[in-house]
Write a protein that holds these residues in place. Structure first.
Motif, mmCIF file in Angstrom:
data_model
loop_
_atom_site.group_PDB
_atom_site.id
_atom_site.type_symbol
_atom_site.label_atom_id
_atom_site.label_comp_id
_atom_site.label_asym_id
_atom_site.label_seq_id
_atom_site.Cartn_x
_atom_site.Cartn_y
_atom_site.Cartn_z
ATOM 1 N N GLU A 804 0.823 -1.204 0.000
ATOM 2 C CA GLU A 804 0.000 0.000 0.000
ATOM 3 C C GLU A 804 0.860 1.257 0.000
ATOM 4 O OE1 GLU A 804 -2.562 -0.371 3.351
ATOM 5 O OE2 GLU A 804 -3.602 -2.144 2.558
ATOM 6 N N LYS A 805 1.995 1.206 0.649
ATOM 7 C CA LYS A 805 2.895 2.353 0.687
ATOM 8 C C LYS A 805 3.434 2.673 -0.712
ATOM 9 C CE LYS A 805 7.142 3.890 3.021
ATOM 10 N NZ LYS A 805 8.201 3.489 3.984
ATOM 11 N N HIS A 806 3.509 1.658 -1.561
ATOM 12 C CA HIS A 806 4.002 1.844 -2.930
ATOM 13 C C HIS A 806 2.907 1.473 -3.930
ATOM 14 C CE1 HIS A 806 8.206 2.468 -1.669
ATOM 15 N NE2 HIS A 806 7.964 1.542 -0.746
ATOM 16 N N ALA A 807 1.699 1.945 -3.666
ATOM 17 C CA ALA A 807 0.574 1.606 -4.521
ATOM 18 C C ALA A 807 0.785 2.057 -5.955
ATOM 19 C CB ALA A 807 -0.711 2.222 -3.954
ATOM 20 N N GLU A 808 1.515 3.169 -6.134
ATOM 21 C CA GLU A 808 1.745 3.677 -7.486
ATOM 22 C C GLU A 808 2.776 2.845 -8.248
ATOM 23 O OE1 GLU A 808 5.086 5.002 -5.105
ATOM 24 O OE2 GLU A 808 2.916 4.890 -4.755
ATOM 25 N N ASN A 809 3.544 2.060 -7.541
ATOM 26 C CA ASN A 809 4.572 1.236 -8.174
ATOM 27 C C ASN A 809 4.642 -0.109 -7.461
ATOM 28 O OD1 ASN A 809 6.729 0.153 -9.539
ATOM 29 N ND2 ASN A 809 8.188 1.781 -9.022
ATOM 30 N N PRO A 810 3.664 -0.990 -7.681
ATOM 31 C CA PRO A 810 3.638 -2.266 -6.948
ATOM 32 C C PRO A 810 4.832 -3.168 -7.250
ATOM 33 C CG PRO A 810 2.002 -2.243 -8.704
ATOM 34 C CD PRO A 810 2.524 -0.842 -8.598
ATOM 35 N N GLN A 811 5.442 -3.035 -8.437
ATOM 36 C CA GLN A 811 6.603 -3.876 -8.729
ATOM 37 C C GLN A 811 7.736 -3.577 -7.761
ATOM 38 O OE1 GLN A 811 7.867 -4.232 -12.812
ATOM 39 N NE2 GLN A 811 9.960 -4.791 -12.253
ATOM 40 N N LEU A 812 7.950 -2.309 -7.448
ATOM 41 C CA LEU A 812 8.979 -1.948 -6.482
ATOM 42 C C LEU A 812 8.692 -2.589 -5.125
ATOM 43 C CD1 LEU A 812 11.463 -0.302 -5.643
ATOM 44 C CD2 LEU A 812 9.935 1.633 -5.211
ATOM 45 N N ALA A 813 7.418 -2.588 -4.730
ATOM 46 C CA ALA A 813 7.050 -3.197 -3.450
ATOM 47 C C ALA A 813 7.353 -4.691 -3.453
ATOM 48 C CB ALA A 813 5.579 -2.954 -3.153
ATOM 49 N N TYR A 814 6.996 -5.379 -4.530
ATOM 50 C CA TYR A 814 7.248 -6.822 -4.602
ATOM 51 C C TYR A 814 8.759 -7.112 -4.668
ATOM 52 C CZ TYR A 814 2.397 -8.326 -4.924
ATOM 53 O OH TYR A 814 1.077 -8.616 -4.626
ATOM 54 N N GLU A 815 9.511 -6.239 -5.334
ATOM 55 C CA GLU A 815 10.960 -6.405 -5.335
ATOM 56 C C GLU A 815 11.513 -6.295 -3.921
ATOM 57 O OE1 GLU A 815 12.762 -3.614 -7.969
ATOM 58 O OE2 GLU A 815 11.570 -4.229 -9.695
ATOM 59 N N ASP A 816 11.024 -5.302 -3.188
ATOM 60 C CA ASP A 816 11.499 -5.132 -1.808
ATOM 61 C C ASP A 816 11.173 -6.356 -0.960
ATOM 62 O OD1 ASP A 816 12.497 -2.625 -2.344
ATOM 63 O OD2 ASP A 816 10.736 -1.554 -1.616
ATOM 64 N N ILE A 817 9.951 -6.839 -1.093
ATOM 65 C CA ILE A 817 9.533 -7.992 -0.278
ATOM 66 C C ILE A 817 10.348 -9.230 -0.652
ATOM 67 C CG2 ILE A 817 7.614 -9.545 0.227
ATOM 68 C CD1 ILE A 817 5.747 -7.102 -0.233
ATOM 69 N N LEU A 818 10.518 -9.460 -1.953
ATOM 70 C CA LEU A 818 11.290 -10.620 -2.390
ATOM 71 C C LEU A 818 12.739 -10.526 -1.908
ATOM 72 C CD1 LEU A 818 11.506 -13.227 -3.985
ATOM 73 C CD2 LEU A 818 11.782 -11.872 -6.080
ATOM 74 N N TRP A 819 13.320 -9.337 -2.019
ATOM 75 C CA TRP A 819 14.699 -9.130 -1.545
ATOM 76 C C TRP A 819 14.801 -9.407 -0.046
ATOM 77 C CZ3 TRP A 819 16.540 -5.529 2.007
ATOM 78 C CH2 TRP A 819 17.922 -5.343 2.052
ATOM 79 N N ALA A 820 13.795 -8.957 0.702
ATOM 80 C CA ALA A 820 13.817 -9.165 2.152
ATOM 81 C C ALA A 820 13.717 -10.635 2.502
ATOM 82 C CB ALA A 820 12.670 -8.381 2.801
ATOM 83 N N LEU A 821 12.846 -11.362 1.832
ATOM 84 C CA LEU A 821 12.668 -12.783 2.129
ATOM 85 C C LEU A 821 13.922 -13.583 1.797
ATOM 86 C CD1 LEU A 821 9.011 -13.402 0.848
ATOM 87 C CD2 LEU A 821 9.772 -12.863 3.159
#
Length: 831
Positions: A804-821
């Motif tokens: 939700e914090k990166h609603a305008e760019n969901p790919q960036l959010a998924y990249e962050d989550i994947l990198w974190a995991l």
């Protein structure tokens, strides 16, 4: 790196509770209760013991008897007396020394009046018996460390003075001491002025420091030897035939002590106490320590520890079982003999095992351990939804039948068989040998045939790729040492130059084994045949099979370890005899070595550790388990897949990695699954799988995985930094599984990792572009790929907030989550 990813990592690491520590419980449950009696050892047939000569000593072992056949060491807590007086002297530690010829009775008495007695006879106290250099002087140098590898025993000696390592060649030592440098180290007219004694007592500058006190036993022994004219001894003098520890084993509580006595048996049948001259070394210093006088002190961990005693090239062990004492109830189901052996041991030790792991954990664990791959999203969904009570067994069978199983174990064997190219000319042979290994594993060739085919390989690489082993392991000493270590679990390298310091193997054993390879011939291929220069034909060169001991000059016949020499006709290949001995059911090494190696693969710790150092002085933590696995392996006709199936079907393998209140500190009894880091190839392939990207390798088709690499020379930097071995040795210890800063930085910041996470066709981009499913569904899929489990409520909430914090760019959010995991321990470890 973006701060958003660092912050998300911090939050998600906290949310992954699989590696959270739990409290431990340590209590002394071995309350022995009141003494019911005393016993004094060593007592030979009820006749006590004999002290021969003024230099004799005897360490008494006083044991307290309790109900339930339990013994405790009372050696240092009793009061000693002897009648009549004047025959022997006894110190507070139970060391008996002679005073005069005669017979006496030694009595040990506890504070509450319980007593035991033992007769003692002193002989030849006044007789001047010549000192034997080998039996009495060499042990002094060994005890003081003078002939150790770090002092005068190293190959070049120390400061101009050289001794043989651990005194294995006393005749050389005698020459060095008495004749070298015009005998300047010995001064017979005034023994106390001898340089040998002045340096050792600190009276003269000595690089090794002060090694003994004036008037100590060692000093008196050396002085008397010089006074007697430095006798060497005769060939008729008895020699040490073996040693043993008294007691040989004990059940001990934590933070407790046990005095042991070491008895040497000589070739003439006499027995002598050598406790104060033996060297001691525990095989697990986390469990116990030992003093130079043989006092064993257990520490705060539970388990089993062996203390090696070494004297005059002979070894023996004292074995202590240290129970935790917790109640062991509500055990997991016993599925086979593996569970019986493991759980029986845990009952003895009082260490309750963890519970059986859940389905998601088992799916990821066994997939990595058998195939080196992560389950797919579809496989996770299907397995978690499956209600078949036999689904775990069926999964194991399916994995064993897969090509990925052969990929994973071919990689393992390819490394320890040292298959790699030196230059581009070697490539064809390297690839052919790899494929031969892969085919053997995929088709489940019996292990004895697999090994036999390698040892007896003849011909050229095109017709018999197994001959490539002789290309890399080209020298006879390499063949001897690799075969012993890899297929027998015996590190025989030391015996090449001298007697093995921790084992019974001598130079004759080494070169007798080398004789099996003495008729291996190599020649270039015939004119007109095309083959790499190093890939030559291997053949049996007819003739008498023998190898020369370089020290004695003896020509030795082919001799397997611990058996009589073979009479090999000149026309027969001696390697065939070696292969037959390998697969013999009576072979005490072959099956045990393999099952121990595979057990370590699945449990991250061998029943014997290290897995290729199996010897009397490094006993298994669970002999029943090792023997059961080896016998089962033999009875299955050396079926590798059946061995894996047996291990993985056991409840012991399926235990959770989460410790309970009692087994947190257990590191050797398999009361839980020990989490282990993913190997370099597994991690690299897993990274590409979860990011939905790939890596191309030079000379190999697209889609080749890191696990399928035939040759380590084409491996990228990622594999090297995460510990991929160079295939230089037959030891699996060459693969580094230790974490380091370079690994962390590579995962956090490298352009390779960042680029593949952000790949426009990668996992993050695909999830971001998927508008038909909810974010919760896509997160669930992502967790399936990474962890093989569903995310919990808190993890979903954290990830949703970031999206939700990166609603305008969901790919960036998924990249962050994947990198974190990817940067969590749950991903980097198999648990």
């Amino acid at each position: 790196m973006r701060l958003t990813r660092l912050s998300v990592t911090a939050v998600l690491l906290v949310s992954v509770g699989i590696f959270a520590s739990s409290g431990s419980f340590a209590a002394d449950v071995r309350n022995p209760g009141p003494l019911t009696g005393l016993r004094i050892d060593p007592d030979f047939d009820g006749s006590g013991f004999v002290l021969r000569g003024r230099d004799a000593r005897q360490q008494l072992i006083v044991s307290g008897l309790h109900e339930g056949d339990l013994f405790t060491d009372q050696t240092r807590s009793v009061t000693y007396a002897s009648q009549p007086e004047g025959i022997v002297s006894i110190d507070a530690n139970g060391l008996v020394t002679p005073v005069a010829d005669g017979q006496a009775t030694v009595t040990a008495t506890t504070a509450d009046g319980k007593a035991a007695e033992i007769p003692v006879t002193v002989e030849n106290f006044t007789t001047q018996v010549p000192i034997n250099f080998k039996n009495q002087i060499i042990p002094v140098f060994t005890k003081l460390g003078c002939n150790s590898g770090g002092c005068h025993g190293k190959a070049s000696g120390q400061n101009g003075f050289k001794l043989s390592l651990l005194g294995f060649y006393p005749e050389d030592d005698y020459e060095f001491l008495t004749k070298e440098a015009r005998g300047r180290r010995i001064f017979p007219p005034a023994p106390s002025k001898s340089l040998l004694l002045l340096k050792a007592t600190g009276a003269s500058p000595h690089g090794g420091g002060k090694r003994m006190e004036v008037e100590s036993y060692e000093y008196r022994m050396l002085t008397r030897w010089i006074e007697q004219g430095m006798p060497y001894g005769s060939e008729e003098d008895p020699v040490v035939a073996g040693i043993r520890c008294v007691p040989e084993k004990r059940i001990m509580s934590q933070e407790n002590t046990q005095q042991i006595s070491v008895l040497a048996r000589y070739s003439d049948g006499t027995v002598e106490d050598v406790t104060r001259m033996a060297l001691y070394e525990p095989n697990n210093t986390d469990l116990a320590e030992s003093t130079e006088t043989g006092l064993v002190h257990t520490l705060d961990l539970a388990g089993e520890v062996a203390v090696m005693a070494r004297y005059q090239g002979q070894v023996a062990t004292f074995r202590a079982t240290v129970p935790l004492g917790a109640p062991v109830t509500d055990l997991p189901p016993v599925r086979n003999f593996v569970d019986e052996a493991v759980f029986n041991k845990l009952k003895v030790l009082g260490i309750p095992p963890s519970h059986v792991c859940d389905d998601a954990t088992f799916l990821r664990r066994v997939s990595i351990d058998i195939t080196g791959t992560l389950p797919t999203d579809e496989e996770v969904q299907a397995f978690l939804a499956d209600t078949d009570p036999e689904k775990r067994d069926k999964l194991i069978d399916r994995l064993l039948d897969s090509p990925e199983y052969a990929d994973y174990f071919a990689n393992k064997w390819n490394m320890v068989l040292r298959n790699k190219k030196r230059n581009n000319e070697d490539l064809a042979g390297t690839y052919a040998f790899y494929q031969w290994i892969w085919d053997s594993l995929y088709e489940n060739k019996p292990y004895d045939e697999f090994v036999g085919d390698i040892l007896t390989a003849s011909g050229d690489p095109e017709s018999n790729p197994a001959v490539i082993w002789y290309r890399e392991v080209a020298e006879t000493n390499e063949q001897v040492e690799d075969v012993a270590q890899l297929f027998l679990g015996v590190r025989i390298q030391c015996a090449r130059c001298h007697h093995h310091p921790f084992e019974k193997w001598s130079q004759n054993d080494y070169y007798g084994f080398a004789a099996f390879f003495s008729r291996v011939g190599k020649k270039n291929l015939a004119a007109g045949e095309t083959s790499p220069a190093r890939d030559r034909r291997v053949f049996h060169n007819e003739g008498v099979a023998q190898a020369q001991n370089p020290r004695s000059g003896a020509q030795l016949k082919p001799t397997a370890l611990g058996v009589e020499p073979y009479e090999v006709p000149a026309e027969r290949d001696p390697r065939v005899y070696l292969a037959d001995w390998m697969s013999s059911p009576e072979n005490p090494f072959f099956a045990k070595s393999l099952v121990n190696r595979y057990w370590k693969h699945f449990f991250d710790r061998g029943i014997v550790e290290p897995e290729d150092d199996m010897r009397e002085t490094n006993p298994p933590t669970n002999p029943e388990l090792l023997e059961g696995l080896a016998q089962h392996f033999i009875e299955s006709d050396f079926d590798l897949k059946q061995l894996i199936r047996t291990i993985c079907r056991s409840s012991a393998y399926q235990l959770s990695s989460l410790p309970n209140d009692y087994n947190l500190k257990d590191k050797q009894n398999f009361s839980r699954y020990y989490p282990k880091r993913l190997s370099a190839e597994v991690l690299y392939d897993a990274f590409h799988q979860v990011t939905a990207t790939s890596q191309n390798y030079s000379g190999l088709p697209p889609g080749t995985s890191a696990m399928q690499l035939r040759d380590v020379s084409v491996a990228p930097y990622f594999l090297k930094v995460f510990g991929q071995p160079a295939a230089d040795t037959a030891c699996e210890c060459e693969r580094s599984m230790e974490a380091n800063l370079a690994q962390s930085l590579h995962l956090l910041n490298s352009s390779e990792v960042q680029g593949k996470i952000a790949n426009g066709n990668g996992r993050a981009a695909l999830l971001a572009k998927d508008t038909e499913r909810s974010h919760e569904e896509k997160l669930k899929e992502l967790y399936h790929w990474v962890y093989s489990r569903d995310p919990d409520t808190e993890e979903i909430a954290i990830a949703m907030a970031h999206i939700e914090k990166h609603a305008e760019n969901p790919q960036l959010a998924y990249e962050d989550i994947l990198w974190a995991l990817i940067n969590t321990k749950e991903f980097l470890f198999n648990h």
